[in-house]
Design an enzyme around this catalytic site. Structure first.
Site, PDB file in Angstrom:
ATOM      1  N   ASP A  39       0.814  -1.291   0.048  1.00 41.10           N
ATOM      2  CA  ASP A  39       0.112   0.109  -0.002  1.00 41.10           C
ATOM      3  C   ASP A  39       0.727   1.324  -0.033  1.00 41.10           C
ATOM      4  O   ASP A  39       0.445   2.110  -0.864  1.00 41.10           O
ATOM      5  CB  ASP A  39      -1.026   0.042   1.180  1.00 41.10           C
ATOM      6  CG  ASP A  39      -1.911  -0.989   1.136  1.00 41.10           C
ATOM      7  OD1 ASP A  39      -1.973  -1.632   0.012  1.00 41.10           O
ATOM      8  OD2 ASP A  39      -2.729  -1.153   1.929  1.00 41.10           O
ATOM      9  N   ASP A  43       0.996   4.298  -2.540  1.00 43.44           N
ATOM     10  CA  ASP A  43       0.572   5.642  -2.097  1.00 43.44           C
ATOM     11  C   ASP A  43       1.629   6.642  -2.598  1.00 43.44           C
ATOM     12  O   ASP A  43       1.591   7.840  -3.129  1.00 43.44           O
ATOM     13  CB  ASP A  43       0.581   5.692  -0.595  1.00 43.44           C
ATOM     14  CG  ASP A  43      -0.672   5.080  -0.010  1.00 43.44           C
ATOM     15  OD1 ASP A  43      -1.550   4.780  -0.868  1.00 43.44           O
ATOM     16  OD2 ASP A  43      -0.534   4.955   1.147  1.00 43.44           O
ATOM     17  N   GLU A 119     -26.060 -16.726 -13.318  1.00 42.54           N
ATOM     18  CA  GLU A 119     -25.032 -15.751 -12.808  1.00 42.54           C
ATOM     19  C   GLU A 119     -25.855 -15.472 -11.393  1.00 42.54           C
ATOM     20  O   GLU A 119     -27.087 -15.653 -11.001  1.00 42.54           O
ATOM     21  CB  GLU A 119     -25.197 -14.475 -13.477  1.00 42.54           C
ATOM     22  CG  GLU A 119     -24.658 -14.526 -14.735  1.00 42.54           C
ATOM     23  CD  GLU A 119     -24.698 -13.282 -15.421  1.00 42.54           C
ATOM     24  OE1 GLU A 119     -25.146 -12.097 -15.064  1.00 42.54           O
ATOM     25  OE2 GLU A 119     -24.654 -13.305 -16.785  1.00 42.54           O
ATOM     26  N   LYS A 121     -27.056 -13.100  -8.658  1.00 43.83           N
ATOM     27  CA  LYS A 121     -27.954 -11.658  -8.679  1.00 43.83           C
ATOM     28  C   LYS A 121     -27.644 -10.934  -7.463  1.00 43.83           C
ATOM     29  O   LYS A 121     -27.881 -11.017  -6.465  1.00 43.83           O
ATOM     30  CB  LYS A 121     -29.564 -12.173  -8.520  1.00 43.83           C
ATOM     31  CG  LYS A 121     -30.525 -10.927  -8.878  1.00 43.83           C
ATOM     32  CD  LYS A 121     -32.036 -11.157  -8.916  1.00 43.83           C
ATOM     33  CE  LYS A 121     -32.857 -10.151  -9.239  1.00 43.83           C
ATOM     34  NZ  LYS A 121     -32.585  -8.916  -8.343  1.00 43.83           N
ATOM     35  N   ASP A 123     -27.349  -8.022  -4.956  1.00 41.57           N
ATOM     36  CA  ASP A 123     -28.276  -7.288  -4.327  1.00 41.57           C
ATOM     37  C   ASP A 123     -27.680  -5.953  -3.999  1.00 41.57           C
ATOM     38  O   ASP A 123     -27.151  -5.559  -3.018  1.00 41.57           O
ATOM     39  CB  ASP A 123     -28.729  -7.922  -2.833  1.00 41.57           C
ATOM     40  CG  ASP A 123     -30.163  -7.367  -2.466  1.00 41.57           C
ATOM     41  OD1 ASP A 123     -30.640  -6.466  -3.309  1.00 41.57           O
ATOM     42  OD2 ASP A 123     -30.471  -7.370  -1.511  1.00 41.57           O
ATOM     43  N   TYR A 235     -22.686  -7.008 -15.794  1.00 46.80           N
ATOM     44  CA  TYR A 235     -23.386  -8.111 -16.384  1.00 46.80           C
ATOM     45  C   TYR A 235     -23.796  -7.950 -17.532  1.00 46.80           C
ATOM     46  O   TYR A 235     -24.554  -8.817 -18.210  1.00 46.80           O
ATOM     47  CB  TYR A 235     -24.371  -8.847 -15.449  1.00 46.80           C
ATOM     48  CG  TYR A 235     -25.237  -7.833 -14.780  1.00 46.80           C
ATOM     49  CD1 TYR A 235     -26.200  -7.175 -15.608  1.00 46.80           C
ATOM     50  CD2 TYR A 235     -25.187  -7.318 -13.537  1.00 46.80           C
ATOM     51  CE1 TYR A 235     -27.071  -6.068 -15.245  1.00 46.80           C
ATOM     52  CE2 TYR A 235     -26.111  -6.654 -12.992  1.00 46.80           C
ATOM     53  CZ  TYR A 235     -27.086  -5.888 -13.614  1.00 46.80           C
ATOM     54  OH  TYR A 235     -27.911  -4.731 -13.391  1.00 46.80           O
ATOM     55  N   LYS A 322     -35.313 -16.003  -7.075  1.00 49.73           N
ATOM     56  CA  LYS A 322     -35.010 -15.391  -5.827  1.00 49.73           C
ATOM     57  C   LYS A 322     -35.241 -16.219  -4.602  1.00 49.73           C
ATOM     58  O   LYS A 322     -35.845 -17.357  -4.668  1.00 49.73           O
ATOM     59  CB  LYS A 322     -36.055 -14.204  -5.592  1.00 49.73           C
ATOM     60  CG  LYS A 322     -35.962 -12.980  -6.736  1.00 49.73           C
ATOM     61  CD  LYS A 322     -35.367 -11.842  -6.195  1.00 49.73           C
ATOM     62  CE  LYS A 322     -36.442 -11.229  -5.375  1.00 49.73           C
ATOM     63  NZ  LYS A 322     -35.712  -9.728  -5.158  1.00 49.73           N
ATOM     64  N   CYS A 416     -36.389   5.679  32.565  1.00 48.99           N
ATOM     65  CA  CYS A 416     -35.002   4.939  32.046  1.00 48.99           C
ATOM     66  C   CYS A 416     -34.839   3.744  33.012  1.00 48.99           C
ATOM     67  O   CYS A 416     -35.254   3.645  34.354  1.00 48.99           O
ATOM     68  CB  CYS A 416     -33.931   5.774  32.380  1.00 48.99           C
ATOM     69  SG  CYS A 416     -32.367   5.103  31.735  1.00 48.99           S
ATOM     70  N   CYS A 418     -32.370   2.262  34.506  1.00 47.58           N
ATOM     71  CA  CYS A 418     -31.291   2.494  35.412  1.00 47.58           C
ATOM     72  C   CYS A 418     -32.137   2.724  36.711  1.00 47.58           C
ATOM     73  O   CYS A 418     -33.247   2.917  36.888  1.00 47.58           O
ATOM     74  CB  CYS A 418     -30.434   3.469  34.888  1.00 47.58           C
ATOM     75  SG  CYS A 418     -30.775   5.416  35.343  1.00 47.58           S
ATOM     76  N   CYS A 435     -32.703   9.288  27.388  1.00 48.23           N
ATOM     77  CA  CYS A 435     -32.423   9.487  28.578  1.00 48.23           C
ATOM     78  C   CYS A 435     -31.444  10.663  28.698  1.00 48.23           C
ATOM     79  O   CYS A 435     -30.323  10.492  28.291  1.00 48.23           O
ATOM     80  CB  CYS A 435     -32.182   8.296  29.692  1.00 48.23           C
ATOM     81  SG  CYS A 435     -31.456   8.674  31.020  1.00 48.23           S
ATOM     82  N   CYS A 440     -27.228   9.240  34.567  1.00 45.44           N
ATOM     83  CA  CYS A 440     -27.699   7.873  34.380  1.00 45.44           C
ATOM     84  C   CYS A 440     -26.396   6.821  34.212  1.00 45.44           C
ATOM     85  O   CYS A 440     -25.413   6.948  33.511  1.00 45.44           O
ATOM     86  CB  CYS A 440     -28.257   7.889  32.871  1.00 45.44           C
ATOM     87  SG  CYS A 440     -28.627   6.152  32.348  1.00 45.44           S
TER      88      CYS A 440
HETATM   89  S1  IVH Z   1     -29.654  -8.787 -15.982  1.00 46.11           S
HETATM   90  C1  IVH Z   1     -32.704  -7.434 -18.516  1.00 46.11           C
HETATM   91  N1  IVH Z   1     -27.914  -9.968 -14.208  1.00 46.11           N
HETATM   92  O1  IVH Z   1     -31.413  -7.199 -10.552  1.00 46.11           O
HETATM   93  C2  IVH Z   1     -31.833  -7.924 -17.591  1.00 46.11           C
HETATM   94  N2  IVH Z   1     -29.604  -8.171 -13.364  1.00 46.11           N
HETATM   95  O2  IVH Z   1     -34.503  -6.763 -11.551  1.00 46.11           O
HETATM   96  C3  IVH Z   1     -31.218  -6.889 -16.634  1.00 46.11           C
HETATM   97  N3  IVH Z   1     -29.105  -7.698 -11.175  1.00 46.11           N
HETATM   98  O3  IVH Z   1     -31.980  -4.347 -12.462  1.00 46.11           O
HETATM   99  C4  IVH Z   1     -30.661  -7.180 -15.635  1.00 46.11           C
HETATM  100  N4  IVH Z   1     -27.653  -9.144 -10.756  1.00 46.11           N
HETATM  101  O4  IVH Z   1     -30.104  -4.301 -10.888  1.00 46.11           O
HETATM  102  C5  IVH Z   1     -28.766  -9.025 -14.410  1.00 46.11           C
HETATM  103  N5  IVH Z   1     -26.419 -10.968 -12.998  1.00 46.11           N
HETATM  104  C6  IVH Z   1     -27.409  -9.960 -13.017  1.00 46.11           C
HETATM  105  C7  IVH Z   1     -27.830  -9.209 -11.715  1.00 46.11           C
HETATM  106  C8  IVH Z   1     -28.678  -8.252 -12.177  1.00 46.11           C
HETATM  107  C9  IVH Z   1     -28.286  -8.426  -9.992  1.00 46.11           C
HETATM  108  C10 IVH Z   1     -30.217  -6.528 -10.643  1.00 46.11           C
HETATM  109  C11 IVH Z   1     -30.235  -5.640 -11.678  1.00 46.11           C
HETATM  110  C12 IVH Z   1     -31.665  -5.399 -12.413  1.00 46.11           C
HETATM  111  C13 IVH Z   1     -32.247  -6.132 -11.463  1.00 46.11           C
HETATM  112  C14 IVH Z   1     -33.277  -7.046 -11.889  1.00 46.11           C
END
Ligand code: IVH
Length: 680
Positions: A39, A43, A119, A121, A123, A235, A322, A416, A418, A435, A440
């Site tokens: 690092d 830097d 793939e 998904k 979050d 993606y 999901k 409170c 306490c 409080c 306290c």
């Molecule tokens: S494909 C038309 N691939 O999930 C396809 N989406 O409701 C477009 N997301 O808006 C999305 N991982 O924000 C795709 N491997 C992945 C994803 C992914 C997360 C999210 C993305 C999208 C939402 C779909």
């Protein structure tokens, strides 16, 4: 005429070299996760580039790594249309519906071979990035799918997003104008760390990494964004420059261009393999370190995708499977109250211990009174606790079918918990009860715990249990009492599980804490809204407690990153006689209240790691003076030029070292430039 080297040309070259090196190291660190330098070395390269760009602002380019740090704050984001709408995915939680999806795909493409890409998904928050002539041009949020906010400056701070792309040719054509889409996210570790710091500073904490990511991307000040380690996973790829055949080939292109792709992207020709993929990640998702809420299944062939098309706002060629949020049912045995060091009272669910997503849970936050009443949570209820998407377990709802007549409604007390039983109240517009009694004991306990904690004064042996014990015994009434604990030495030695050695160790740790850095002391005082970061800033700016104490609102407010709430809190703290008395007692005990000599110097170690060679006469100082000045800033001065020399300082009538520097391509500084570097 004096022969003078063309320093600018050399600097220009150096700038290019530095940018390339930094980009390479960024890729090794942020994409490959295999850094090749320390690092500190990184830097140094970065600072050298910053210095050179400061000198030649006209040479700063949009894709220079220095431009990630964050430009000035903006008032609002501009709205930008997407080239193609950002679609959403149809969701399912059932295997049967995935089979239906597959059937529909096959019906629409009779007699065709179908391959799927599976793939993770992620979050997080969806983002579109457009590159023009190989450089990041524009970053836009999903918005309503048709237009989003231009958050380019914020996005530039995300270290695994290339500001310019690696030279990639496909069928002889360079890929420089394209769009990628993906998800911005935070790891669970970073999420917890940021939340912890926010909590310490009395700031609002975020419910999950996605919310924190979304909140961060919406900040109007890119400098604040740059302090949060956001990540981007890609993606989707689109470009009018080439024709593509398949999604999985696109993913390869994305990777070759220097983007991070999903942790697991697999090509399958049969649905059973897809289900195995779903099962594997359902089981292993706790080990990822970031949050996924399912998997995405996409038809691989782009031609087939086009035939399948879109219905409403979801493509017919993809589906999201999901995962259920991980949850467990358990008995809510009791609701207790916790008082924080700032007096905030939080209700806590005391649960029948239950195993959930990798750990046993016996307590979970209930946030505040509204949270309990909105969900009608009663003591004796069977409740659902969830970790999915939240990291921190929480009670989400009551299993009403299991409610018995014995379930007791929880009434938030008006005093409170306490022993002082002082009245508690709710500040206007705030969800939490507070409080405000200055004595306290619960607050005091938390304050002392905070003071002695690892991130505070780091007093080993003075943890939660011991603090509780000493407060109960009356040895500790405030943080200053820690430094009078030696008076109770004999009593402590005779306490259960204490002895000569442990008492000595504790007193030694207390003694050692007196030399803690000023910013740690400041943080330990527990001033509301002053977390570790802001304590550091205040310490650096005001240098000692007296200057901070007498700082005006204007002075505090003018410090970058010290906001109104912090300013008000600091001013109030130093207006409070009780706090002042504690500060004075700490000072008398010998606690350090000023920036140490080396810290004052440390801020000026700007030349550390740099080697200089001096040649020729300087007009404003002797070579000896220049040498000691460079050394005082952490630099090294040597007599021979080598390829490891950072700079050769060239004065009048330089010797052969100058020629050698030119030959080796070492950066050359004239008198004006070295003066600029070493000025105070
Ligand atoms: S494909 C038309 N691939 O999930 C396809 N989406 O409701 C477009 N997301 O808006 C999305 N991982 O924000 C795709 N491997 C992945 C994803 C992914 C997360 C999210 C993305 C999208 C939402 C779909």
């Amino acid at each position: 005429m004096e022969f003078f080297p063309d320093t600018q040309k050399l600097d220009e070259k150096r700038i290019i070299v530095l940018r390339e090196q930094i980009k390479k190291h960024d890729n090794a660190y942020y994409i490959e996760a295999q850094p090749t330098i320390t690092d500190k070395e990184y830097d140094e390269l970065f600072r050298e580039l910053q210095r050179l760009e400061q000198k030649y602002p006209q040479l700063i380019t949009k894709d220079s790594p220095t431009q990630r740090i964050g430009s000035d704050a903006v008032k609002e984001f501009e709205r930008v249309n997407h080239d193609k709408p950002m679609l959403s995915l149809s969701n399912t939680y059932s295997e049967v519906e995935v089979r239906d999806f597959d059937r529909r795909v096959r019906e629409a493409l009779p007699n065709e071979e179908i391959n799927y890409v599976a793939e993770l998904k992620y979050d997080g928050v969806a983002l579109s990035l457009k590159y023009k002539d190989g450089k990041l041009d524009c970053a836009v949020t999903r918005g309503d799918g048709f237009a989003g906010d231009d958050i380019t400056e914020n996005v530039k701070t995300i270290r695994n997003i290339p500001l310019s792309v690696t030279n990639l040719k496909i069928d002889g054509k360079e890929i420089i104008n394209f769009e990628v889409r993906g998800e911005v996210y935070l790891t669970e570790k970073d999420f917890l760390r940021i939340n912890e710091l926010r909590e310490e500073a009395g700031e609002k904490i975020y419910a999950n990494p996605r919310n924190l990511t979304a909140g961060t991307l919406k900040l109007l000040d890119p400098k604040l964004v740059s302090q949060r380690p956001l990540k981007f996973v890609c993606y989707y790829f689109d470009s009018s420059e080439i024709n593509f055949n398949s999604h999985h080939e696109n993913i390869k292109i994305i990777k070759q261009l220097g983007f991070q792709i999903g942790e697991s992207v697999e090509l399958y020709s049969n649905l059973d393999d897809v289900f195995a993929f779903i099962k594997t990640w359902e089981r292993k998702r706790n080990e990822l370190g970031f949050q996924i809420d399912g998997i995405v299944l996409k038809v691989d062939s782009i031609k087939q995708q086009e035939i399948l098309g879109t219905v409403a706002r979801s493509p017919r060629w993809a589906i999201a499977y999901k995962y259920e949020a991980e949850n467990a049912h358990t008995l809510l045995k009791d609701i207790t109250l916790q008082v924080g060091r700032t007096g905030i009272i939080t209700p806590v669910a005391e649960l029948e211990p239950v195993f959930l997503a990798g750990s046993t849970i016996s307590r979970a936050t209930l946030h505040n009174a509204d949270y309990i009443s909105e969900r009608d949570i009663r003591i004796g209820d069977t409740v659902v606790i969830e970790k999915g998407g939240e990291v921190i377990p929480k009670v989400t709802k009551v299993v009403l079918e299991k409610r018995t007549p014995d379930a007791i409604e929880f009434k938030f007390p008006d005093v409170c918990p306490c022993d002082l039983k002082s009245p508690i109240s709710r500040l206007e517009g705030e969800a939490s009860y507070l409080c405000i009694h200055p004595e306290c004991p619960w607050q005091i306990r938390r304050l002392i715990e905070h003071f002695a904690s690892r991130n505070g004064m780091n007093i080993e042996g003075l943890g939660e249990k011991v603090v509780g014990q000493f407060v109960e015994l009356g040895y500790l009434k405030n943080v200053a009492d820690i430094y009078s604990l030696h008076q109770y030495m004999d009593e402590i030695k005779n306490l259960d599980r204490w002895g000569e050695k442990s008492t000595d160790n504790l007193l030694e740790a207390i003694e050692k804490s007196k030399t803690a850095s000023f910013h740690r002391v400041l943080f330990s005082l527990g001033i509301r809204f002053i977390g570790e970061g802001s304590a550091k800033i205040l310490a650096k700016q005001f240098k000692d407690i007296d200057k901070l104490k007498s700082a005006t609102i204007e002075e505090l407010n003018s410090v970058y990153e010290i906001g109104d709430k912090m300013t008000e809190s600091v001013v109030q703290f130093f207006r409070n006689d009780k706090e002042l008395e504690i500060v004075e007692r700490l000072r008398t005990a010998g606690v350090n209240f000023k920036l140490k000599e080396e810290e004052l110097v440390a801020k000026d170690m700007t030349l550390s790691g740099k080697t200089f060679v001096l040649t020729g006469e300087l007009s404003s100082m002797s070579r000896g003076e220049a040498k000691s000045k460079i050394e005082s800033l952490g630099g090294k001065v040597t007599g021979t030029v080598s390829k490891n020399t950072s700079y050769v300082v060239v004065g009048d009538s330089p010797g052969s070292k100058y020629g050698k520097a030119l030959k080796l391509g070492v950066s050359i500084l004239n008198e004006e430039q070295i003066l600029e570097m070493i000025k105070n």
